[in-house]
Design a protein around this motif. Structure first.
Motif, PDB file in Angstrom:
ATOM      1  N   SER A 281       1.156  -1.324   0.272  1.00  0.00           N
ATOM      2  CA  SER A 281       0.187   0.039  -0.255  1.00  0.00           C
ATOM      3  C   SER A 281       0.604   1.253  -0.232  1.00  0.00           C
ATOM      4  CB  SER A 281      -0.836   0.084   0.905  1.00  0.00           C
ATOM      5  OG  SER A 281      -1.868  -1.184   1.474  1.00  0.00           O
ATOM      6  N   ARG A 282       2.037   1.631   1.398  1.00  0.00           N
ATOM      7  CA  ARG A 282       2.779   2.557   0.965  1.00  0.00           C
ATOM      8  C   ARG A 282       3.410   2.479  -0.311  1.00  0.00           C
ATOM      9  NH1 ARG A 282       3.923   0.191   5.869  1.00  0.00           N
ATOM     10  NH2 ARG A 282       6.328  -0.882   5.299  1.00  0.00           N
TER      11      ARG A 282
ATOM     12  N   ALA B 288      -0.316   7.623  -6.096  1.00  0.00           N
ATOM     13  CA  ALA B 288      -1.198   8.574  -5.494  1.00  0.00           C
ATOM     14  C   ALA B 288      -1.143   9.741  -6.264  1.00  0.00           C
ATOM     15  CB  ALA B 288      -0.797   8.924  -4.891  1.00  0.00           C
ATOM     16  N   PRO B 289      -1.945  11.027  -6.697  1.00  0.00           N
ATOM     17  CA  PRO B 289      -2.603  11.829  -7.907  1.00  0.00           C
ATOM     18  C   PRO B 289      -1.450  12.945  -6.838  1.00  0.00           C
ATOM     19  CG  PRO B 289      -4.471  11.934  -6.431  1.00  0.00           C
ATOM     20  CD  PRO B 289      -3.283  10.525  -6.261  1.00  0.00           C
ATOM     21  N   LYS B 290      -0.805  13.978  -8.000  1.00  0.00           N
ATOM     22  CA  LYS B 290      -0.191  15.188  -6.889  1.00  0.00           C
ATOM     23  C   LYS B 290      -0.876  16.188  -6.464  1.00  0.00           C
ATOM     24  CE  LYS B 290       4.314  14.153  -9.389  1.00  0.00           C
ATOM     25  NZ  LYS B 290       5.417  14.461 -10.654  1.00  0.00           N
TER      26      LYS B 290
ATOM     27  N   LEU C 103       3.454  -5.073  -8.381  1.00  0.00           N
ATOM     28  CA  LEU C 103       3.734  -4.908  -7.557  1.00  0.00           C
ATOM     29  C   LEU C 103       3.320  -6.188  -6.184  1.00  0.00           C
ATOM     30  CD1 LEU C 103       2.884  -1.725  -6.032  1.00  0.00           C
ATOM     31  CD2 LEU C 103       4.798  -2.484  -6.331  1.00  0.00           C
ATOM     32  N   ARG C 104       2.314  -6.594  -6.227  1.00  0.00           N
ATOM     33  CA  ARG C 104       1.866  -7.691  -5.414  1.00  0.00           C
ATOM     34  C   ARG C 104       2.607  -9.138  -5.909  1.00  0.00           C
ATOM     35  NH1 ARG C 104      -1.806  -6.016  -2.447  1.00  0.00           N
ATOM     36  NH2 ARG C 104      -3.111  -4.449  -3.446  1.00  0.00           N
ATOM     37  N   ARG C 105       3.177  -9.324  -7.414  1.00  0.00           N
ATOM     38  CA  ARG C 105       3.907 -10.445  -7.756  1.00  0.00           C
ATOM     39  C   ARG C 105       5.590 -10.781  -7.234  1.00  0.00           C
ATOM     40  NH1 ARG C 105       2.622 -11.469 -14.450  1.00  0.00           N
ATOM     41  NH2 ARG C 105       0.477 -11.663 -14.192  1.00  0.00           N
ATOM     42  N   HIS C 106       5.601  -9.292  -7.358  1.00  0.00           N
ATOM     43  CA  HIS C 106       7.471  -8.888  -7.438  1.00  0.00           C
ATOM     44  C   HIS C 106       7.364  -8.910  -6.152  1.00  0.00           C
ATOM     45  CE1 HIS C 106       7.758 -11.095 -10.833  1.00  0.00           C
ATOM     46  NE2 HIS C 106       7.191  -9.984 -11.869  1.00  0.00           N
TER      47      HIS C 106
ATOM     48  N   GLN D 209      11.231  -0.212  -0.663  1.00  0.00           N
ATOM     49  CA  GLN D 209      10.033   1.190  -1.423  1.00  0.00           C
ATOM     50  C   GLN D 209      11.172   1.311  -2.912  1.00  0.00           C
ATOM     51  OE1 GLN D 209       7.655   2.574   1.456  1.00  0.00           O
ATOM     52  NE2 GLN D 209       7.779   4.918   0.468  1.00  0.00           N
ATOM     53  N   ASP D 210      11.715   1.813  -2.463  1.00  0.00           N
ATOM     54  CA  ASP D 210      12.799   2.546  -2.870  1.00  0.00           C
ATOM     55  C   ASP D 210      12.756   2.101  -4.841  1.00  0.00           C
ATOM     56  OD1 ASP D 210      15.503   3.654  -0.640  1.00  0.00           O
ATOM     57  OD2 ASP D 210      13.764   4.390  -1.223  1.00  0.00           O
TER      58      ASP D 210
END
Lengths: 212, 189
Positions: free
Chosen positions: A66-67, A74-76, B23-26, B49-50
């Motif tokens: 989610s993060r 997410a829109p700016k 995203l969910r796959r990897h 995240q990066d």
């Protein structure tokens, strides 16, 4: 062909992964049969690999996906428009225009810095006639300093070029070139001492090079 | 179900759902790679995240003809890990891993015997500690081969070194790992 312990270590992964075949595999196993440390090492690595391969991947921490989604899709947030006294600036409040305006302002400041006296005690100093006179004076000063610098360089170069032929005469030329008594005595002094402190300052190393 | 390459194309056209699916796959694999390399859970989260932020920005540079998306993603992750390692080298205490031990399933599930779960957890922690003692080049080779399950050719692409060097590093890494675990008291079955 018999293998030594270093070779066993090198081929260990190939053996465990089953890519060693035929005679190589027989030689490998033959060495293990007679070498306890190697046999122990192979058993240890095999056991570790078995355990490692059985490990399940860790679960993704809660909220990480989610993060990442929030950070990427997410829109700016939109900037709030200027209101009140500064509403007239709204058409100009764009990065390109702001950058251009900042550069113009910086240029004006630099020109004023050069063209006006260092201390501006009152605004009347900024009248065009005084600014022109100051700028003209600065330009002339700059020109004069540059001309003096070039002239000084010329003088130094001429001194150096006159001294150099005296400091390093060619061996065959020493006897043939007519020398004044002053030059002869200079040569004599230089040949004795090997250097002259004053000349050494102007032409470094001349005392060491050509006198011998 | 679309392949990774198709999902990438959809992402490039602005399909948010395709990005979420990617995203969910990897994410799990990337997180595990980051965690096994750094030994630190919070660092691994930040690095993951990066990685995906960078993937999002540079997705247009992925070319399916040069290899699978997973290999490209692993390569990108590895590069970030290298940068992170260089940045934090001075601050690192090599022998201690203070927020490092994985929090595996802590609640007891009725299907598994508690001792097997405890053993798996303990082995995971010991493997992580031993991995932390390897040099970075051996560590990454072992992680990619034995924990991520990559083929030698894929590892060669990710690390950008010859396959012979890949095999040599994996071999040496495994031997070192076994020696470290032996010193920690893990004996062969």
């Amino acid at each position: 062909m018999a293998q030594n312990c270093a070779q066993i270590e090198e081929r260990l992964s190939d053996y465990l992964e089953g890519t060693l075949e035929g005679e190589e595999r027989r030689d490998f196993e033959s060495h293990l049969g007679g070498c306890r440390p190697c046999a122990l090492l192979v058993a240890q690595v095999a056991s570790v690999l078995k355990g490692v391969h059985a490990l399940k991947p860790l679960e993704v921490p809660h909220g990480l996906v989610s993060r990442i989604l929030g950070a990427t899709t997410a829109p700016k947030p939109k900037r709030k428009p200027l209101t009140g006294r500064f509403a007239w600036l709204e058409p100009f409040w764009k990065p390109r225009l702001a950058m251009g305006a900042a550069m113009v302002l910086a240029t004006l400041l630099i020109v004023m810095q050069l063209a006006t006296p260092a201390k501006i005690k009152k605004l009347s100093v900024l009248n065009p006639v005084d600014v022109y006179r100051h700028a003209d004076r600065q330009a002339h000063l700059l020109y004069a300093r540059s001309a003096k610098f070039v002239s000084d360089l010329r003088v130094v170069y001429e001194i150096q070029s006159r001294l150099r032929p005296e400091s390093a005469p060619a061996p065959g030329q020493r006897d043939t070139h007519p020398q004044t008594p002053q030059q002869k005595s200079q040569d004599h002094d230089h040949s004795e001492n090997g250097n002259t402190p004053m000349l050494a300052l102007i032409t470094p190393g001349c005392g060491e090079q050509g006198w011998e | 179900m679309e392949g990774d390459a198709q999902l990438v194309q959809l992402c490039l056209r602005g399909d948010g759902l395709a990005w979420e699916e990617l995203l969910r796959r990897h994410t799990r694999r990337v997180f595990n790679l980051c965690y096994r390399f750094t030994g630190n859970r919070s660092e691994a989260e930040d690095l993951s995240q990066d990685v995906f932020l960078r993937v999002y920005r540079t997705l247009a540079s992925y070319r399916a003809e040069y290899g699978g998306f997973a290999t490209w993603l692993t390569s990108l992750t590895r590069n970030l890990l290298v940068d992170h390692y260089r940045r934090t080298r001075r601050d690192r205490v090599t022998d201690s891993l203070d927020d490092s031990l994985p929090k595996l399933e802590e609640k007891h599930s009725p299907e598994r015997a508690p001792d097997k779960l405890a053993l798996a957890s303990e082995l995971s922690a010991q493997v992580q500690t031993a991995l932390g003692r390897l040099s970075p080049d051996l560590r990454e080779a072992v992680i990619l081969r034995d924990l991520q399950g990559l083929e030698y050719s894929e590892i060669r692409q990710v690390l950008g070194i010859p396959e012979g060097t890949v095999k040599s590093r994996i071999n040496r890494g495994r031997i070192e790992l076994a020696r470290c675990l032996g010193e920690m008291g893990l004996r062969p079955e």
